[in-house]
Design a protein around this motif. Structure first.
Motif, short mmCIF file in Angstrom:
data_model
loop_
_atom_site.label_atom_id
_atom_site.label_comp_id
_atom_site.label_asym_id
_atom_site.label_seq_id
_atom_site.Cartn_x
_atom_site.Cartn_y
_atom_site.Cartn_z
N ASP A 139 -82.79 -13.49 18.50
CA ASP A 139 -83.13 -13.78 19.89
C ASP A 139 -82.79 -12.60 20.79
O ASP A 139 -83.56 -12.21 21.67
CB ASP A 139 -82.35 -15.01 20.39
CG ASP A 139 -82.85 -16.29 19.74
OD1 ASP A 139 -83.90 -16.25 19.07
OD2 ASP A 139 -82.18 -17.33 19.90
N LEU A 140 -81.59 -12.08 20.55
CA LEU A 140 -81.14 -10.94 21.35
C LEU A 140 -82.08 -9.76 21.17
O LEU A 140 -82.47 -9.09 22.13
CB LEU A 140 -79.71 -10.57 20.90
CG LEU A 140 -78.92 -9.60 21.76
CD1 LEU A 140 -78.89 -10.08 23.21
CD2 LEU A 140 -77.50 -9.47 21.22
N TRP B 180 -68.68 -12.15 11.54
CA TRP B 180 -70.16 -12.15 11.57
C TRP B 180 -70.68 -11.12 10.57
O TRP B 180 -71.58 -11.40 9.77
CB TRP B 180 -70.63 -11.79 12.98
CG TRP B 180 -72.12 -11.69 13.18
CD1 TRP B 180 -73.02 -12.71 13.24
CD2 TRP B 180 -72.88 -10.47 13.36
NE1 TRP B 180 -74.28 -12.22 13.45
CE2 TRP B 180 -74.24 -10.85 13.53
CE3 TRP B 180 -72.56 -9.11 13.41
CZ2 TRP B 180 -75.26 -9.92 13.74
CZ3 TRP B 180 -73.57 -8.19 13.61
CH2 TRP B 180 -74.91 -8.59 13.77
N LYS C 66 -77.76 -12.83 28.57
CA LYS C 66 -76.65 -13.79 28.37
C LYS C 66 -77.04 -15.20 28.76
O LYS C 66 -76.78 -16.15 28.04
CB LYS C 66 -75.44 -13.35 29.18
CG LYS C 66 -74.59 -12.33 28.47
CD LYS C 66 -73.45 -11.88 29.39
CE LYS C 66 -73.02 -10.48 29.07
NZ LYS C 66 -72.45 -9.78 30.21
N TYR D 206 -79.23 -15.98 16.62
CA TYR D 206 -78.71 -15.40 17.85
C TYR D 206 -79.07 -13.92 17.91
O TYR D 206 -79.49 -13.40 18.95
CB TYR D 206 -77.18 -15.50 17.94
CG TYR D 206 -76.64 -16.90 17.94
CD1 TYR D 206 -77.46 -18.02 18.11
CD2 TYR D 206 -75.27 -17.11 17.78
CE1 TYR D 206 -76.94 -19.29 18.11
CE2 TYR D 206 -74.74 -18.40 17.79
CZ TYR D 206 -75.57 -19.48 17.95
OH TYR D 206 -75.04 -20.74 17.94
N LYS E 17 -76.96 -20.73 10.82
CA LYS E 17 -76.98 -21.19 12.21
C LYS E 17 -76.95 -20.02 13.19
O LYS E 17 -77.63 -20.04 14.22
CB LYS E 17 -75.78 -22.11 12.45
CG LYS E 17 -75.74 -22.66 13.86
CD LYS E 17 -74.48 -23.44 14.15
CE LYS E 17 -74.37 -23.75 15.64
NZ LYS E 17 -72.99 -24.14 16.03
N ILE E 18 -76.13 -19.02 12.87
CA ILE E 18 -75.93 -17.96 13.86
C ILE E 18 -76.88 -16.77 13.71
O ILE E 18 -77.01 -15.99 14.63
CB ILE E 18 -74.47 -17.45 13.85
CG1 ILE E 18 -74.12 -16.80 12.51
CG2 ILE E 18 -73.51 -18.57 14.19
CD1 ILE E 18 -72.69 -16.34 12.40
N MET F 91 -79.30 -16.71 26.22
CA MET F 91 -78.60 -16.94 24.96
C MET F 91 -77.74 -18.20 25.03
O MET F 91 -77.55 -18.89 24.03
CB MET F 91 -77.66 -15.76 24.64
CG MET F 91 -78.35 -14.46 24.36
SD MET F 91 -79.08 -14.40 22.71
CE MET F 91 -77.59 -14.53 21.70
N ALA G 163 -71.86 -15.93 22.26
CA ALA G 163 -72.61 -16.91 21.47
C ALA G 163 -71.92 -17.14 20.12
O ALA G 163 -71.80 -18.28 19.66
CB ALA G 163 -74.04 -16.44 21.28
N LEU G 164 -71.47 -16.06 19.50
CA LEU G 164 -70.79 -16.19 18.21
C LEU G 164 -69.51 -17.00 18.34
O LEU G 164 -69.20 -17.86 17.52
CB LEU G 164 -70.46 -14.81 17.63
CG LEU G 164 -71.63 -13.95 17.18
CD1 LEU G 164 -71.13 -12.63 16.61
CD2 LEU G 164 -72.51 -14.68 16.17
N ILE H 83 -73.46 -10.23 22.30
CA ILE H 83 -73.59 -11.31 21.31
C ILE H 83 -72.31 -12.10 21.09
O ILE H 83 -72.35 -13.25 20.65
CB ILE H 83 -74.14 -10.78 19.96
CG1 ILE H 83 -74.80 -11.95 19.20
CG2 ILE H 83 -73.06 -10.11 19.15
CD1 ILE H 83 -75.58 -11.52 17.98
N LYS I 120 -68.73 -19.32 20.27
CA LYS I 120 -68.98 -20.76 20.34
C LYS I 120 -69.07 -21.38 18.95
O LYS I 120 -68.79 -22.55 18.76
CB LYS I 120 -70.26 -21.05 21.12
CG LYS I 120 -70.03 -21.01 22.62
CD LYS I 120 -71.33 -21.34 23.37
CE LYS I 120 -71.23 -20.85 24.81
NZ LYS I 120 -72.56 -20.72 25.45
#
Lengths: 150, 150
Positions: free
Chosen positions: B110-111, B36, A145, B107, B103-104, A148, B25-26, B22, B28
């Motif tokens: 990365d995760l 998603w 977290k 995420y 953009k997303i 991220m 982050a989403l 996740i 935001k």
DNA sequence: TGAAACTATTTGATACTGCAAATAAATAGT
DNA sequence: ACTATTTATTTGCAGTATCAAATAGTTTCA
């Protein structure tokens, strides 16, 4: 961008499909997917505090609080003030909760058997192993977290 | 009864943990987990009817209807009357929808990278393969539901 | 062609979820 | 002992999900 290599995508769509496949059978037994998870966690792990259950199931603690309310209403579980720490509650399966869990556990197994008819035993074991490993890797104990967020 | 061998349990807890990791982050980016999934399905699969999307994402069709309402409000997607069949609607990503998706998407990657730091490349590939295979096996095209009902 | 049956999607009602704030109890520092 | 901080859980509220019923369009077939 090839999405079929995105593990989160693969996991999420599988999870969602699983939920929509098993929900109707659970509903007939008066159990929704969240209480299914709580029942299982208690059945397997024995009595636990609300917080431990939240951590173990990844169910948001305020959601869990209300899931437990409903489970108490249905006499599936009950809360007991912590003996050592009176802030916490220990959650315990009732005998009805145990019985219901034993009734519905086979649903998941049946679904698994049907869905994996063309898996070899080795594949099944590998999949179980890797799912557990990924679960650990994704654990909220790590820095996921925080990183991220940046 | 050893729960760690129950694939549905393993999949479900992993899915839930992934979602809770996740989601922040989403959020935001003004996207929830369902939108998603819809964004990804559209980004990958191109325009589709509401029903196809529901099937592909395993999102309940009435839920999806309202998810699409919100996505239209945010100008991420829009519905267009089906040309051939006026009962259906074709859902299309807007250019904003495309931009937000791009953009997303990282995420999730990365995760994945963080969660799989101790996986070998072979393990990763095997896991992807087995997850896809299980997804197919669980497919609503098969006899799972019917048999479960009995 | 027109009523019955079917299909795609939306809407109504109700239940569920999750953030943030509130409560309640324990612990720490003075 | 006393206030401040921390921890465990619940509650207020606003948003989201789902079942069943409603709507709207299409196909079938006499």
């Amino acid at each position: 961008m090839e999405l079929s290599t995105y593990l989160p995508y693969l996991v999420n769509r599988l999870g969602q499909r699983f939920v929509s496949e098993i929900t109707p059978a659970l509903n007939k037994a008066g159990v929704n997917i969240q209480s299914w998870r709580v029942l299982i966690a208690l059945y397997q792990g024995g009595k636990q505090t609300v917080g431990d259950l939240s951590e173990l199931t990844s169910i948001n603690f305020s959601t869990l609080s209300r899931v437990l309310d409903r489970m108490e209403d249905k006499n599936l579980a009950r809360r007991q003030r912590g003996a050592d720490d009176a802030r916490s509650f220990t959650v315990i399966l009732t005998s009805k909760g145990k019985a219901v869990t034993e009734k519905i556990l086979p649903y998941a197994k049946d679904l698994e058997v049907l869905a994996t008819s063309d898996f070899t035993e080795a594949e099944l074991n590998k999949l179980r192993e890797l799912l557990s490993k990924l679960y650990i890797g994704l654990g909220s104990g790590n820095k996921v977290k925080e990183r991220m967020a940046g």
